[in-house]
Design an enzyme around this catalytic site. Structure first.
Site, mmCIF file in Angstrom:
data_model
loop_
_atom_site.group_PDB
_atom_site.id
_atom_site.type_symbol
_atom_site.label_atom_id
_atom_site.label_comp_id
_atom_site.label_asym_id
_atom_site.label_seq_id
_atom_site.Cartn_x
_atom_site.Cartn_y
_atom_site.Cartn_z
ATOM 1 N N HIS A 189 39.701 50.085 43.063
ATOM 2 C CA HIS A 189 39.145 49.575 41.818
ATOM 3 C C HIS A 189 38.774 50.752 40.913
ATOM 4 O O HIS A 189 38.860 51.912 41.316
ATOM 5 C CB HIS A 189 37.913 48.714 42.106
ATOM 6 C CG HIS A 189 38.246 47.429 42.773
ATOM 7 N ND1 HIS A 189 38.148 47.255 44.136
ATOM 8 C CD2 HIS A 189 38.706 46.249 42.276
ATOM 9 C CE1 HIS A 189 38.522 46.027 44.442
ATOM 10 N NE2 HIS A 189 38.857 45.400 43.344
ATOM 11 N N LYS A 209 39.251 33.056 43.454
ATOM 12 C CA LYS A 209 37.797 33.141 43.535
ATOM 13 C C LYS A 209 37.120 31.972 42.808
ATOM 14 O O LYS A 209 36.102 31.448 43.270
ATOM 15 C CB LYS A 209 37.298 34.484 42.996
ATOM 16 C CG LYS A 209 37.620 35.654 43.913
ATOM 17 C CD LYS A 209 36.916 35.490 45.240
ATOM 18 C CE LYS A 209 37.085 36.682 46.140
ATOM 19 N NZ LYS A 209 36.318 36.541 47.388
ATOM 20 N N SER A 212 33.645 37.087 42.478
ATOM 21 C CA SER A 212 33.941 38.321 41.758
ATOM 22 C C SER A 212 33.664 38.106 40.280
ATOM 23 O O SER A 212 33.838 37.003 39.754
ATOM 24 C CB SER A 212 35.411 38.694 41.951
ATOM 25 O OG SER A 212 35.775 39.750 41.087
ATOM 26 N N SER A 213 33.269 39.165 39.589
ATOM 27 C CA SER A 213 33.017 39.034 38.154
ATOM 28 C C SER A 213 34.300 38.797 37.373
ATOM 29 O O SER A 213 34.257 38.363 36.221
ATOM 30 C CB SER A 213 32.297 40.278 37.630
ATOM 31 O OG SER A 213 33.075 41.433 37.869
ATOM 32 N N CYS A 214 35.460 39.020 37.992
ATOM 33 C CA CYS A 214 36.726 38.801 37.279
ATOM 34 C C CYS A 214 37.003 37.320 37.046
ATOM 35 O O CYS A 214 37.966 36.974 36.365
ATOM 36 C CB CYS A 214 37.879 39.465 38.013
ATOM 37 S SG CYS A 214 38.397 38.610 39.509
ATOM 38 N N TYR A 239 43.878 36.734 41.637
ATOM 39 C CA TYR A 239 42.667 36.906 42.439
ATOM 40 C C TYR A 239 41.533 36.080 41.838
ATOM 41 O O TYR A 239 40.794 35.398 42.546
ATOM 42 C CB TYR A 239 42.307 38.391 42.486
ATOM 43 C CG TYR A 239 41.079 38.730 43.292
ATOM 44 C CD1 TYR A 239 41.115 38.705 44.677
ATOM 45 C CD2 TYR A 239 39.891 39.100 42.668
ATOM 46 C CE1 TYR A 239 39.986 39.035 45.429
ATOM 47 C CE2 TYR A 239 38.770 39.436 43.407
ATOM 48 C CZ TYR A 239 38.821 39.394 44.780
ATOM 49 O OH TYR A 239 37.710 39.721 45.519
#
Length: 198
Positions: free
Chosen positions: A185, A146, A113-115, A142
């Site tokens: 989201h 990831k 994920s880009s987070c 999260y």
């Protein structure tokens, strides 16, 4: 000389998370590759349970794995269920990656994920920005899971020579997305709000 493309034709391919938006899109796309697509519902195999995952992969013997399974949600869900987001995602990814190694899976793709990038990373975000600053507090649980998945794939490549790689899809939305305003989201929430005002 570049790396050769891993052909899926004639191979057994497990899509973990086939009911999610990304997993379902992968299944639709893989249907054109001439491969045997393997799927499993949570009632068939709980990916949070190591023995269940090992038994499933030992029985099905996939050649490739797309690891799209995850506990996901928007900012509110991430912020109010931190233990669930951390535990579920760590368990899913470590169980699947280890079981894939044990049964000799030839190729595994873990979807991150880009987070995972710092909250204040320079834009556009460079891959090298990983682990250079604090994460966004509302979804850090999260993000940490990831990051652990990405690093697990790297560790398995280094120690076991497994062809396990990661990709970071960003700001996804589309068919099968969650449009619930309390759990979605940002992009699907905006689409849902616009649609309701029409």
């Amino acid at each position: 000389m570049g790396e050769s493309i891993f052909s899926l034709a004639g191979r057994r391919v497990f899509v973990a998370g086939h009911r999610g938006m990304v997993g379902a899109a992968l299944v639709r796309r893989l249907a054109r590759e001439g491969c045997e697509i393997l799927i499993a519902t949570r009632s068939e195999v709980d990916l949070r349970r190591q023995q269940a995952v090992e038994d499933f992969l030992a029985d099905r013997r996939p050649d490739a794995v797309f690891l799209a399974a995850a506990t996901v949600g928007g900012i509110l869900a991430n912020d109010t269920r931190p233990a669930e987001f951390l535990y579920d995602n760590l368990a899913i990814e470590t169980n699947v990656i280890e079981a894939a190694r044990l049964v000799g899976v030839a190729k595994l793709l873990f979807l991150g994920s880009s987070c995972i990038y710092p909250r204040l990373a320079p834009q556009p975000i460079a891959e090298a920005a990983l682990l250079t600053g604090p994460l966004e507090p509302t979804n850090q649980w999260y993000a940490i899971a990831k990051i652990a998945g990405l690093m697990t794939c790297a560790a398995y490549r280094r120690q076991h020579a497994c062809d396990f790689i990661s990709a970071m899809p960003t700001n996804l939305y589309g068919p099968g997305d969650n449009f619930d305003l309390a759990r979605s989201h940002v992009l699907p929430a905006l689409i849902a709000k616009i649609h309701r005002r029409r």
